[in-house]
Design a protein around this motif. Structure first.
Motif, PDB file in Angstrom:
ATOM      1  N   UNK A   2       0.825  -1.208   0.000  1.00  0.00           N
ATOM      2  CA  UNK A   2       0.000   0.000   0.000  1.00  0.00           C
ATOM      3  C   UNK A   2       0.861   1.261   0.000  1.00  0.00           C
ATOM      4  N   UNK A   3       1.925   1.269   0.815  1.00  0.00           N
ATOM      5  CA  UNK A   3       2.788   2.456   0.841  1.00  0.00           C
ATOM      6  C   UNK A   3       3.445   2.680  -0.518  1.00  0.00           C
ATOM      7  N   UNK A   4       3.834   1.599  -1.172  1.00  0.00           N
ATOM      8  CA  UNK A   4       4.495   1.729  -2.470  1.00  0.00           C
ATOM      9  C   UNK A   4       3.520   2.146  -3.562  1.00  0.00           C
ATOM     10  N   UNK A   5       2.294   1.660  -3.493  1.00  0.00           N
ATOM     11  CA  UNK A   5       1.279   2.074  -4.465  1.00  0.00           C
ATOM     12  C   UNK A   5       1.053   3.580  -4.372  1.00  0.00           C
ATOM     13  N   UNK A   6       0.853   4.088  -3.167  1.00  0.00           N
ATOM     14  CA  UNK A   6       0.608   5.520  -3.012  1.00  0.00           C
ATOM     15  C   UNK A   6       1.846   6.341  -3.372  1.00  0.00           C
ATOM     16  N   UNK A   7       3.021   5.831  -3.056  1.00  0.00           N
ATOM     17  CA  UNK A   7       4.253   6.540  -3.419  1.00  0.00           C
ATOM     18  C   UNK A   7       4.347   6.723  -4.935  1.00  0.00           C
ATOM     19  N   UNK A  34      -3.493  16.625  -3.161  1.00  0.00           N
ATOM     20  CA  UNK A  34      -2.221  16.416  -2.458  1.00  0.00           C
ATOM     21  C   UNK A  34      -2.441  16.006  -0.997  1.00  0.00           C
ATOM     22  N   UNK A  35      -3.302  16.721  -0.296  1.00  0.00           N
ATOM     23  CA  UNK A  35      -3.488  16.433   1.131  1.00  0.00           C
ATOM     24  C   UNK A  35      -4.147  15.067   1.333  1.00  0.00           C
ATOM     25  N   UNK A  36      -5.078  14.702   0.455  1.00  0.00           N
ATOM     26  CA  UNK A  36      -5.727  13.392   0.585  1.00  0.00           C
ATOM     27  C   UNK A  36      -4.736  12.268   0.333  1.00  0.00           C
ATOM     28  N   UNK A  37      -3.930  12.393  -0.715  1.00  0.00           N
ATOM     29  CA  UNK A  37      -2.952  11.350  -1.021  1.00  0.00           C
ATOM     30  C   UNK A  37      -1.947  11.221   0.123  1.00  0.00           C
ATOM     31  N   UNK A  38      -1.524  12.360   0.691  1.00  0.00           N
ATOM     32  CA  UNK A  38      -0.588  12.314   1.817  1.00  0.00           C
ATOM     33  C   UNK A  38      -1.240  11.668   3.034  1.00  0.00           C
ATOM     34  N   UNK A  52      -2.624   6.504 -15.544  1.00  0.00           N
ATOM     35  CA  UNK A  52      -3.916   6.390 -16.228  1.00  0.00           C
ATOM     36  C   UNK A  52      -4.892   7.475 -15.791  1.00  0.00           C
ATOM     37  N   UNK A  53      -4.599   8.134 -14.683  1.00  0.00           N
ATOM     38  CA  UNK A  53      -5.442   9.235 -14.248  1.00  0.00           C
ATOM     39  C   UNK A  53      -6.043   9.028 -12.874  1.00  0.00           C
ATOM     40  N   UNK A  54      -6.634  10.108 -12.368  1.00  0.00           N
ATOM     41  CA  UNK A  54      -7.210  10.102 -11.023  1.00  0.00           C
ATOM     42  C   UNK A  54      -8.216   8.983 -10.835  1.00  0.00           C
ATOM     43  N   UNK A  55      -9.111   8.790 -11.801  1.00  0.00           N
ATOM     44  CA  UNK A  55     -10.153   7.787 -11.647  1.00  0.00           C
ATOM     45  C   UNK A  55      -9.571   6.389 -11.539  1.00  0.00           C
ATOM     46  N   UNK A  56      -8.570   6.091 -12.360  1.00  0.00           N
ATOM     47  CA  UNK A  56      -7.947   4.766 -12.308  1.00  0.00           C
ATOM     48  C   UNK A  56      -7.203   4.562 -10.993  1.00  0.00           C
ATOM     49  N   UNK A  57      -6.528   5.617 -10.522  1.00  0.00           N
ATOM     50  CA  UNK A  57      -5.832   5.515  -9.233  1.00  0.00           C
ATOM     51  C   UNK A  57      -6.819   5.239  -8.114  1.00  0.00           C
ATOM     52  N   UNK A  89     -11.325   3.460   1.156  1.00  0.00           N
ATOM     53  CA  UNK A  89     -12.311   3.018   0.171  1.00  0.00           C
ATOM     54  C   UNK A  89     -13.360   4.104  -0.047  1.00  0.00           C
ATOM     55  N   UNK A  90     -13.834   4.694   1.029  1.00  0.00           N
ATOM     56  CA  UNK A  90     -14.819   5.774   0.910  1.00  0.00           C
ATOM     57  C   UNK A  90     -14.246   6.961   0.136  1.00  0.00           C
ATOM     58  N   UNK A  91     -12.996   7.326   0.429  1.00  0.00           N
ATOM     59  CA  UNK A  91     -12.359   8.430  -0.286  1.00  0.00           C
ATOM     60  C   UNK A  91     -12.286   8.130  -1.788  1.00  0.00           C
TER      61      UNK A  91
END
Length: 206
Positions: free
Chosen positions: A40-45, A59-63, A108-113, A171-173
């Motif tokens: 999970x940490x590597x995916x978000x990185x 930015x703040x949500x991803x962090x 691929x974009x925000x939606x795919x992420x 998941x909700x986010x």
């Protein structure tokens, strides 16, 4: 020591050590959890740079999500050391796979992420729920026999429940940020969910 303390100690239910089967379950559970939080940490990185470049407001949500995953990873590293559990032998493979998955879905974009987050957290939430149910079953069986689970395992249950709830928050986010608008949505989420299940199965055993 007062007689009151002696009486309270003598009346406390006996604590029962784990059976071999329970020990194997705990070892595999902690091994999988640690590997999953590493991923999970590597995916978000890997996702964060392209997603934030295109959508600076995220930015703040991803962090926030990364910081929680890093905290989960730290917790399971400590639990592996405490319970003397070896990490999965697939560690290097999951490191590479998670980084590739994060980079690919991020590009691929925000939606795919977000669809990636939805798929991963759906599987992880189900996985943690299964662990909590099993640990509660142990507690109930011991209670029925007038015995008590080791207090450290009670703390473990609380840790897993807390981490599960934070994963479901992610998941909700993801759903709030248009995960279901990803193109193509079903192939992305189906492949990722199948990959998660396979990784869990392998890490439990290897």
């Amino acid at each position: 020591m007062s007689s009151q303390n002696i009486n309270s100690e003598s009346q406390a239910p006996p604590r029962t050590p784990l059976s071999d089967e329970q020990r194997r379950f705990l070892d595999s559970a902690l091994r999988v959890n640690q590997a999953g939080e590493l991923a999970a940490t590597l995916i978000y990185t890997a996702q964060t740079p392209p997603v934030v470049k295109a959508h600076p407001h995220l930015r703040s949500l991803m962090k926030h999500m990364y910081d929680q995953e890093a905290g989960h990873f730290k917790t399971f590293n400590e639990l592996l050391a405490k319970h003397r559990v070896r990490p999965t032998a697939m560690y290097p493979v999951w490191q590479a796979a998670a980084s590739v998955l994060g980079w690919t879905t991020g590009m691929m974009g925000r939606e795919a992420a977000m669809a990636c987050t939805e798929a991963v957290e759906t599987e992880i939430g189900n996985h943690y729920n299964g662990q909590v149910r099993e640990l509660f079953r142990w507690m109930q069986e011991l209670k029925d026999k007038g015995e008590e689970l080791d207090p450290e395992l009670k703390v473990l249950i609380d840790d897993i429940k807390r981490i599960r709830d934070e994963e479901l928050e992610h998941l909700d986010h993801a759903l709030e940020n248009d995960a279901k608008e990803a193109k193509p949505y079903e192939p992305i989420t189906d492949i990722i969910r199948y990959g998660c299940r396979s990784a869990i199965w392998i890490s439990e055993r290897v």
